[in-house]
Design an enzyme around this catalytic site. Structure first.
Site, short mmCIF file in Angstrom:
data_model
loop_
_atom_site.label_atom_id
_atom_site.label_comp_id
_atom_site.label_asym_id
_atom_site.label_seq_id
_atom_site.Cartn_x
_atom_site.Cartn_y
_atom_site.Cartn_z
N GLY A 189 20.92 -1.42 -16.73
CA GLY A 189 21.91 -0.74 -16.91
C GLY A 189 23.36 -1.68 -17.52
N GLU A 205 26.09 -7.62 -13.74
CA GLU A 205 25.79 -5.77 -13.31
C GLU A 205 26.36 -4.96 -13.43
OE1 GLU A 205 23.10 -4.28 -12.44
OE2 GLU A 205 22.83 -4.82 -10.64
N ASP A 206 25.62 -3.91 -13.81
CA ASP A 206 26.56 -3.53 -14.57
C ASP A 206 27.91 -2.30 -13.04
OD1 ASP A 206 24.47 -2.05 -12.70
OD2 ASP A 206 23.81 -0.60 -14.26
N ASP A 230 26.74 -0.71 -5.95
CA ASP A 230 26.60 0.04 -5.26
C ASP A 230 26.69 0.18 -3.82
OD1 ASP A 230 27.19 3.35 -4.09
OD2 ASP A 230 25.31 3.46 -4.71
N LYS A 258 31.77 0.85 -6.37
CA LYS A 258 31.80 1.75 -5.70
C LYS A 258 32.23 1.25 -3.55
CE LYS A 258 29.60 4.93 -7.27
NZ LYS A 258 27.39 6.37 -7.73
N PHE A 268 28.42 9.66 -8.43
CA PHE A 268 27.06 9.13 -9.52
C PHE A 268 27.77 9.40 -10.75
CE2 PHE A 268 23.66 8.94 -12.05
CZ PHE A 268 23.44 7.82 -11.69
N VAL A 269 27.85 8.22 -11.60
CA VAL A 269 28.52 7.53 -13.45
C VAL A 269 27.62 7.76 -13.79
CG1 VAL A 269 31.09 6.92 -12.52
CG2 VAL A 269 29.53 5.23 -12.40
N ARG A 286 23.09 6.73 -21.60
CA ARG A 286 22.92 5.05 -21.84
C ARG A 286 24.04 5.20 -22.51
NH1 ARG A 286 20.18 2.29 -17.60
NH2 ARG A 286 18.13 3.14 -17.79
#
Ligand code: 5GP
Length: 178
Positions: free
Chosen positions: A48, A102-103, A106, A134, A155-156, A168
């Protein structure tokens, strides 16, 4: 506002390419300032973070190295069941200034399990850069040193993040429509 369909779900534009670019450059400025006379080693977590890592790395004007790893999670190994191991980390971290890329953070569970594995290798320092966070979902005490955006608990996809393998490639970030 534009929408996209990925598999069976509809997503709406949430962060434009220009907004992402602005925050990635702001994060890069912070890192440039903090690591001026150092040579940090960036560890980008695939898949990600690949787009964020690429744009962030291009915006650095310091001496820096980057490597890429994958994290594999195993469900049900024990009753509590979630173990993360890294694949492809072939660089010594001892005495290095490490920055994990990191992307999205969560619940924080992945990094809660992974960051101690880095600390086991005795880096000189360890910091975390994440494009997204988040805060409402966070269940583990993860401190993000360099953050692009705090976002709601929806969610994205896009800009490297996928929904079941797709999405992606978009240069914007889209949010699941209600
Ligand atoms: P955590 O361990 O912090 O709960 O989860 C982190 C991972 O979950 C991220 O690296 C990402 O792969 C996935 N993830 C969490 N939220 C989202 C989201 O909104 N969209 C996508 N595409 N992946 C997410």
């Amino acid at each position: 506002m534009s929408t996209i369909t990925v598999h069976d779900k509809t997503f709406s534009t949430f962060l434009s390419a220009a907004e992402i670019n602005k925050q990635v450059n702001r994060v890069a400025d912070e890192i440039n300032r903090d690591y001026q006379d150092k040579c940090p080693l960036f560890i980008a977590i695939l898949n990600g973070s690949f787009m964020f890592a690429s744009d962030l790395f291009k915006a650095l004007n310091i001496n820096a190295q980057i490597c890429f790893i994958k994290l594999a999670s195993y469900q049900g190994v024990k009753s509590t069941g979630h173990v993360v191991t890294s694949i492809g980390l072939d660089v010594s971290l001892k005495d290095r200034d490490v920055v994990v890329i990191e992307d999205i953070v969560d619940t924080g569970k992945t990094l809660h399990e992974f960051l101690p594995q880095i600390l086991d290798q005795h880096p000189a320092s360890l910091k975390l850069a994440s494009l997204l966070h988040k805060p409402e979902s966070l269940k583990y005490p993860i401190h993000i040193d360099y953050l692009g955006f705090s976002i709601p608990n929806k969610f994205v996809v896009g800009y490297g993040l996928d929904y079941d393998g797709l999405g992606r490639n978009f240069k914007e970030i889209f949010q699941l429509s209600a």
